[in-house]
Design a protein around this motif. Structure first.
Motif, PDB file in Angstrom:
ATOM      1  N   THR A  45     -12.712  -4.623  23.176  1.00 32.32           N
ATOM      2  CA  THR A  45     -11.398  -4.172  22.288  1.00 32.32           C
ATOM      3  C   THR A  45     -12.136  -5.675  20.803  1.00 32.32           C
ATOM      4  O   THR A  45     -12.638  -5.382  20.439  1.00 32.32           O
ATOM      5  N   LEU A  46     -11.950  -6.582  21.597  1.00 32.64           N
ATOM      6  CA  LEU A  46     -13.452  -8.250  20.664  1.00 32.64           C
ATOM      7  C   LEU A  46     -14.071  -7.424  20.405  1.00 32.64           C
ATOM      8  O   LEU A  46     -14.589  -7.730  19.779  1.00 32.64           O
ATOM      9  N   SER A  47     -14.551  -7.162  21.846  1.00 33.53           N
ATOM     10  CA  SER A  47     -16.358  -7.002  20.510  1.00 33.53           C
ATOM     11  C   SER A  47     -16.833  -5.793  20.064  1.00 33.53           C
ATOM     12  O   SER A  47     -17.535  -5.524  18.618  1.00 33.53           O
ATOM     13  N   THR A  48     -15.338  -4.833  19.616  1.00 30.08           N
ATOM     14  CA  THR A  48     -15.114  -3.852  18.491  1.00 30.08           C
ATOM     15  C   THR A  48     -14.697  -4.765  17.223  1.00 30.08           C
ATOM     16  O   THR A  48     -14.771  -4.071  15.740  1.00 30.08           O
ATOM     17  N   GLN A  49     -13.412  -5.357  17.585  1.00 34.23           N
ATOM     18  CA  GLN A  49     -12.434  -5.568  16.952  1.00 34.23           C
ATOM     19  C   GLN A  49     -12.683  -7.429  15.519  1.00 34.23           C
ATOM     20  O   GLN A  49     -12.788  -7.501  14.897  1.00 34.23           O
ATOM     21  N   VAL A  50     -13.744  -8.298  16.709  1.00 33.46           N
ATOM     22  CA  VAL A  50     -13.008  -8.950  16.260  1.00 33.46           C
ATOM     23  C   VAL A  50     -15.181  -9.707  15.827  1.00 33.46           C
ATOM     24  O   VAL A  50     -15.765  -9.907  17.155  1.00 33.46           O
ATOM     25  N   GLU A  51     -15.278 -10.713  15.062  1.00 31.36           N
ATOM     26  CA  GLU A  51     -16.705 -10.985  15.093  1.00 31.36           C
ATOM     27  C   GLU A  51     -17.402 -12.374  15.093  1.00 31.36           C
ATOM     28  O   GLU A  51     -17.649 -11.849  16.316  1.00 31.36           O
ATOM     29  N   VAL A  52     -15.850 -13.290  15.057  1.00 29.94           N
ATOM     30  CA  VAL A  52     -15.447 -14.740  16.193  1.00 29.94           C
ATOM     31  C   VAL A  52     -14.875 -14.571  16.784  1.00 29.94           C
ATOM     32  O   VAL A  52     -13.473 -14.841  16.847  1.00 29.94           O
ATOM     33  N   LEU A  53     -15.267 -14.769  17.813  1.00 26.32           N
ATOM     34  CA  LEU A  53     -14.081 -14.676  19.103  1.00 26.32           C
ATOM     35  C   LEU A  53     -13.556 -16.601  19.538  1.00 26.32           C
ATOM     36  O   LEU A  53     -14.424 -17.445  19.228  1.00 26.32           O
ATOM     37  N   THR A  54     -12.645 -16.349  19.317  1.00 23.85           N
ATOM     38  CA  THR A  54     -11.511 -17.877  19.739  1.00 23.85           C
ATOM     39  C   THR A  54     -10.940 -17.873  21.103  1.00 23.85           C
ATOM     40  O   THR A  54     -10.492 -16.870  21.371  1.00 23.85           O
ATOM     41  N   PRO A  55     -10.543 -18.580  21.645  1.00 20.15           N
ATOM     42  CA  PRO A  55      -9.809 -18.526  22.138  1.00 20.15           C
ATOM     43  C   PRO A  55      -8.028 -18.320  22.196  1.00 20.15           C
ATOM     44  O   PRO A  55      -7.617 -17.267  22.856  1.00 20.15           O
ATOM     45  N   GLU A  56      -7.985 -18.306  20.736  1.00 18.05           N
ATOM     46  CA  GLU A  56      -6.441 -17.895  20.563  1.00 18.05           C
ATOM     47  C   GLU A  56      -6.991 -16.319  20.416  1.00 18.05           C
ATOM     48  O   GLU A  56      -5.567 -15.850  20.612  1.00 18.05           O
ATOM     49  N   GLU A  57      -7.996 -15.190  19.650  1.00 20.89           N
ATOM     50  CA  GLU A  57      -8.182 -14.150  19.540  1.00 20.89           C
ATOM     51  C   GLU A  57      -7.863 -13.560  21.174  1.00 20.89           C
ATOM     52  O   GLU A  57      -7.451 -12.223  21.360  1.00 20.89           O
ATOM     53  N   ILE A  58      -8.871 -14.269  21.760  1.00 24.18           N
ATOM     54  CA  ILE A  58      -8.737 -13.811  23.290  1.00 24.18           C
ATOM     55  C   ILE A  58      -6.605 -13.684  23.311  1.00 24.18           C
ATOM     56  O   ILE A  58      -6.544 -12.586  24.135  1.00 24.18           O
ATOM     57  N   ALA A  59      -6.292 -14.651  23.210  1.00 24.94           N
ATOM     58  CA  ALA A  59      -5.068 -14.568  23.801  1.00 24.94           C
ATOM     59  C   ALA A  59      -4.654 -13.237  23.420  1.00 24.94           C
ATOM     60  O   ALA A  59      -3.146 -12.502  24.410  1.00 24.94           O
ATOM     61  N   ALA A  60      -4.188 -13.656  21.923  1.00 27.59           N
ATOM     62  CA  ALA A  60      -4.011 -12.539  21.294  1.00 27.59           C
ATOM     63  C   ALA A  60      -3.840 -11.092  21.395  1.00 27.59           C
ATOM     64  O   ALA A  60      -3.447  -9.966  21.665  1.00 27.59           O
ATOM     65  N   CYS A  61      -5.505 -10.850  22.167  1.00 29.87           N
ATOM     66  CA  CYS A  61      -5.598  -9.374  22.420  1.00 29.87           C
ATOM     67  C   CYS A  61      -4.872  -8.760  22.839  1.00 29.87           C
ATOM     68  O   CYS A  61      -5.178  -8.247  23.756  1.00 29.87           O
ATOM     69  N   ALA A  62      -5.253  -9.964  24.202  1.00 30.69           N
ATOM     70  CA  ALA A  62      -5.336  -9.394  26.161  1.00 30.69           C
ATOM     71  C   ALA A  62      -3.377  -9.769  25.953  1.00 30.69           C
ATOM     72  O   ALA A  62      -2.590  -8.429  26.797  1.00 30.69           O
TER      73      ALA A  62
END
Length: 109
Positions: A45-62
């Motif tokens: 999901t992260l690799s298809t939806q997020v260009e710049v990955l941050t810890p916050e993006e990981i936590a929100a997606c998880a």
């Protein structure tokens, strides 16, 4: 492979898997059987939806993936990763405000 912008540390599937397993304190079986597959889903999901990955993006997606799979695990994960900014009583039951969501205390526009 997804990379974080700060210090170019690569995404770590094992680290995410362990973090997810901690959210399943109520079900050791779920932790053993499902965390790796959930982590892979999050990575995809992260690799298809997020260009710049941050810890916050990981936590929100998880959190979003966990919420669809197991609401209690999602709440545990949110508490562990400080995604809950406040709790309050509404109509006799607790309610939570999530990071990035307006709260009752937030000024209205």
């Amino acid at each position: 492979m997804v990379h974080r912008p700060d210090k170019a540390e690569p995404f770590n599937l094992g680290r995410l898997t362990l973090s997810l397993a901690k959210a399943f304190t109520h079900s050791e079986t779920s932790a053993k059987l499902h965390t790796l597959e959930l982590a892979r889903t999050i990575e995809t999901t992260l690799s298809t939806q997020v260009e710049v990955l941050t810890p916050e993006e990981i936590a929100a997606c998880a959190h979003g993936v966990l919420k669809r799979f197991d609401e209690l695990a999602a709440l545990q994960y949110a508490a562990q990763h400080q995604l809950i900014v406040s709790t309050r009583q509404r109509r006799g039951r607790p309610s939570t405000a999530w990071r990035g969501q307006p709260t009752d205390e937030s000024p209205s526009r």
